[in-house]
Design an enzyme around this catalytic site. Structure first.
Site, PDB file in Angstrom:
ATOM      1  N   ASP A   1       2.773  -4.253   7.808  1.00 57.11           N
ATOM      2  CA  ASP A   1       1.525  -3.924   7.928  1.00 57.11           C
ATOM      3  C   ASP A   1       0.656  -4.420   7.766  1.00 57.11           C
ATOM      4  O   ASP A   1       0.598  -5.849   7.318  1.00 57.11           O
ATOM      5  CB  ASP A   1       1.566  -2.742   5.898  1.00 57.11           C
TER       6      ASP A   1
ATOM      7  N   CYS B   1      -4.704   2.387  -3.745  1.00 58.61           N
ATOM      8  CA  CYS B   1      -3.665   2.615  -2.941  1.00 58.61           C
ATOM      9  C   CYS B   1      -2.280   2.350  -2.832  1.00 58.61           C
ATOM     10  O   CYS B   1      -1.721   1.748  -2.678  1.00 58.61           O
ATOM     11  CB  CYS B   1      -3.495   2.852  -1.320  1.00 58.61           C
TER      12      CYS B   1
ATOM     13  N   HIS C   1       0.878  -1.285  -0.081  1.00 56.90           N
ATOM     14  CA  HIS C   1       0.478   0.080   0.270  1.00 56.90           C
ATOM     15  C   HIS C   1       0.272   1.300  -0.305  1.00 56.90           C
ATOM     16  O   HIS C   1       1.590   1.307   0.667  1.00 56.90           O
ATOM     17  CB  HIS C   1      -0.635   0.360   1.907  1.00 56.90           C
TER      18      HIS C   1
ATOM     19  N   GLN D   1      -4.394  -5.760   6.954  1.00 59.20           N
ATOM     20  CA  GLN D   1      -5.473  -6.487   6.833  1.00 59.20           C
ATOM     21  C   GLN D   1      -5.545  -8.127   7.158  1.00 59.20           C
ATOM     22  O   GLN D   1      -6.660  -8.246   7.099  1.00 59.20           O
ATOM     23  CB  GLN D   1      -5.289  -7.038   4.967  1.00 59.20           C
TER      24      GLN D   1
END
Lengths: 163, 438
Positions: free
Chosen positions: B221, B387, B144, B224
């Site tokens: 990250d 994104c 992202h 999700q």
């Protein structure tokens, strides 16, 4: 109901223009023309267009010789570019500038009506009236017109109004 | 919903989950029932989250970590209890959870803190973070923008070099490139736990192992993964992780930065001001211990309390059960799309190591137009580049449409979506003969 709402937005004229758009493909401008070029992007979807306008002088007045463009986009943005090409080709620059402003007005109407003379001036571009009901798509319809406005500015033609 | 944490939920129980989300009962576009398949962008909120935030404002609102009155005590207690709930959801200690405005904010806090260490701030202890010309930061082609641009900028500020691990045709990060791209020069390895475009889940272990071999920090990250999978950050062994509240059924305006305690203790602050200091003179200041060191200024207390309620809600459902429920949704989405002519999935086409985040292109029809027709059927999907422009460019496309699920998504949602998707090419007059050959 479903079909009618979508058919109102995606009028046949829009679908036809999207499938076989006018002005698609960058071609060299005629000799002696002043050329303005603009690159516009719709940052929400990544769509982009590179548009070129060629101007000649006719009795001292600037006239749009041709508009051409390339890029990728949805049916609304492609059809809008196609209609814009038709409405600009051969017209004097002041008329084109006025049409750009009229189209912007149309996009921000939100259900209101347009003055009859403006409707006449916009012609086929009136097919995009339904887009104004979908705020997320207004940018799609405006992408090419804003590129044309920018390209005209680069050759010294300043359509009225500022964004 | 009163559920025992370890109890496994079946289809029936997940039907009851749906009733916890008031917004899902509304209609859109000429009275069509809403089919919300945009949870990877932001999830809807259960009533317990909305209530927790409202209850805070109605009964407990006060500044936290200062003031000696009863309200201040209650607000501080709720704020810190929320930190404990979030920590428990992701397998961390409460002191390792820093509140941030969102996940993007969390990555920026970390990147700025590393930048400050690179300028010599934070003393000798912070030098382990310092970047200089010759050093490398490695990301992946699946990131992202939020896990890419802060590193681009950090490299520009420090003279370090940004490198990235490419993605396969199926949208999976090429783990077999770890060895040649992550070298002794690598100081930070930042990668997504699950792609917000392809839905592919990254095998974390080889990344952590390689980073360990070369002495690099790992940054995960987890935006999700945290809402959809069991995530145990201690077990995964990453150094830092980020995730947002609003994607895990919590409020907007709050997210979290996780850092191993030892690292947070050595890291200099990113932002400066009130609440993150010990002793302040006109010339200088000393800084609090983590996590407060990274929480400058008045915090988003009500949102943090809401995020804590969301964490408790997910813990009650049980993340194993959530993952299994969503695996079923993934299979139904992928199976249904596979039966449609001219629709191509960008990402893995099986449910293995994959989230219910399914991006696709329809031959001959732009994603915006696909989304418009789905919207007309009451189906909310995301259209665009999500994104992740470099990832889309890697697949040679500008935009995709994306259907994504959450705990409340049911089979009927998927079926309504598939039915509407099946009508798209007909509406735009695209037949197989005119479709672009791929």
């Amino acid at each position: 109901m479903t079909v009618s709402a979508m058919e109102q937005l995606y009028q046949q004229l829009i679908l036809d223009h999207a499938r076989a758009p006018h002005g698609h493909g960058l071609v060299p401008a005629p000799d002696g023309d002043a050329v303005g070029e603009s690159f516009a992007v719709n940052p929400t979807c990544g769509d982009e267009v590179r548009l070129r306008v060629a101007l000649r002088l006719d009795d001292g007045r600037p006239v749009v010789d041709s508009v051409c463009w390339e890029g990728q986009g949805c049916s609304i943005s492609r059809a809008s570019l196609s209609v814009l090409t038709e409405l600009a080709d051969g017209q004097d620059a002041a008329t084109v500038g006025a049409r750009i402003e009229s189209f912007r007005t149309l996009m921000h109407l939100r259900g209101g009506g347009l003055e009859p003379e403006l409707e006449d001036e916009l012609g086929d571009a009136m097919a995009f009236a339904g887009v104004a009901k979908y705020p997320a798509r207004i940018k799609c319809a405006l992408l090419g017109w804003m590129a044309l406005r920018d390209a005209l500015t680069k050759v010294g033609v300043h359509p009225e109004g500022t964004e | 919903m009163a559920l025992v944490m370890t109890e496994k939920l079946g289809t029936h129980e997940f039907a009851a989950v749906r009733a916890d989300f008031p917004l899902l009962a509304r209609n859109v576009r000429d009275g069509r029932p809403l089919v919300y398949l945009d949870s990877a962008a932001t999830a809807q909120k259960p009533e317990v989250v909305i209530d927790a935030e409202q209850d805070f404002y109605l009964h407990h609102n006060a500044a936290v970590h200062r003031g000696a009155h009863q309200l201040a005590e209650e607000a501080t207690e709720l704020f810190e209890r929320a930190r404990e709930s979030v920590a428990a959801l992701v397998g961390a200690d409460p002191g390792e959870i820093v509140w941030t405005g969102n996940a993007t904010g969390a990555i920026n806090v970390l990147a700025h803190a590393i930048g400050h260490a690179s300028l010599g701030r934070g003393g000798a202890a912070a030098q382990r973070f310092a970047l200089a010309p010759g050093d490398e930061v490695v990301v992946t082609g699946a990131e992202h923008h939020s896990n890419l641009i802060p590193w681009q900028e950090l490299c520009a500020r420090t003279g370090a070099t940004l490198r990235w691990i490419p993605v396969s045709d199926e949208g999976r990060i090429l783990t077999n490139r770890l060895e040649d791209i992550v070298t002794d020069r690598c100081r930070v390895l930042a990668f997504t736990h699950a792609s917000n475009v392809t839905g592919a889940v990254t095998p974390v272990a080889p990344f952590v192992a390689r980073a360990h071999d070369v002495g690099a920090l790992t940054v995960l990250d987890a935006c999700q993964s945290v809402p959809n999978l069991p995530v145990d950050l201690h077990a995964l062994g990453v150094d830092f992780a980020v995730f947002s509240g609003h994607k895990m059924l919590g409020p907007t305006g709050v997210g979290a930065l996780y850092g191993r305690r030892e690292l947070l203790e050595a890291l200099p602050p990113a932002n400066y001001g009130g609440l993150m200091v010990e002793v302040v003179t006109m010339e200088s200041a000393t800084y609090s211990m983590p996590p407060q060191r990274f929480e400058a200024g008045t915090q988003m207390v009500a949102q943090a309390v809401g995020m804590g309620a969301a964490a408790e809600y997910l813990r009650e459902l049980g993340m194993d059960a959530v993952a299994e429920h969503e695996r079923g949704i993934t299979g139904r989405l992928l199976g249904g799309i596979a039966e449609l002519d001219g629709v191509r999935v960008i990402g893995p086409t099986t449910s293995d190591q994959r989230l219910a985040v399914v991006s696709f292109v329809v031959d001959g029809v732009h994603a915006h137009d696909v989304g418009q027709l789905l919207d007309d059927a009451g189906v909310a999907v995301r259209v665009g580049h999500h994104c992740a422009q470099p990832l889309h460019r890697r697949f040679g496309i500008a935009a995709t449409a994306r259907a994504s699920a959450s705990v409340y998504t049911n089979e009927a949602d998927v079926d309504t979506f598939l039915e509407a998707l099946g009508r798209v090419r007909g509406f735009f007059g695209v037949s197989d003969r005119t479709a672009v050959a791929r």
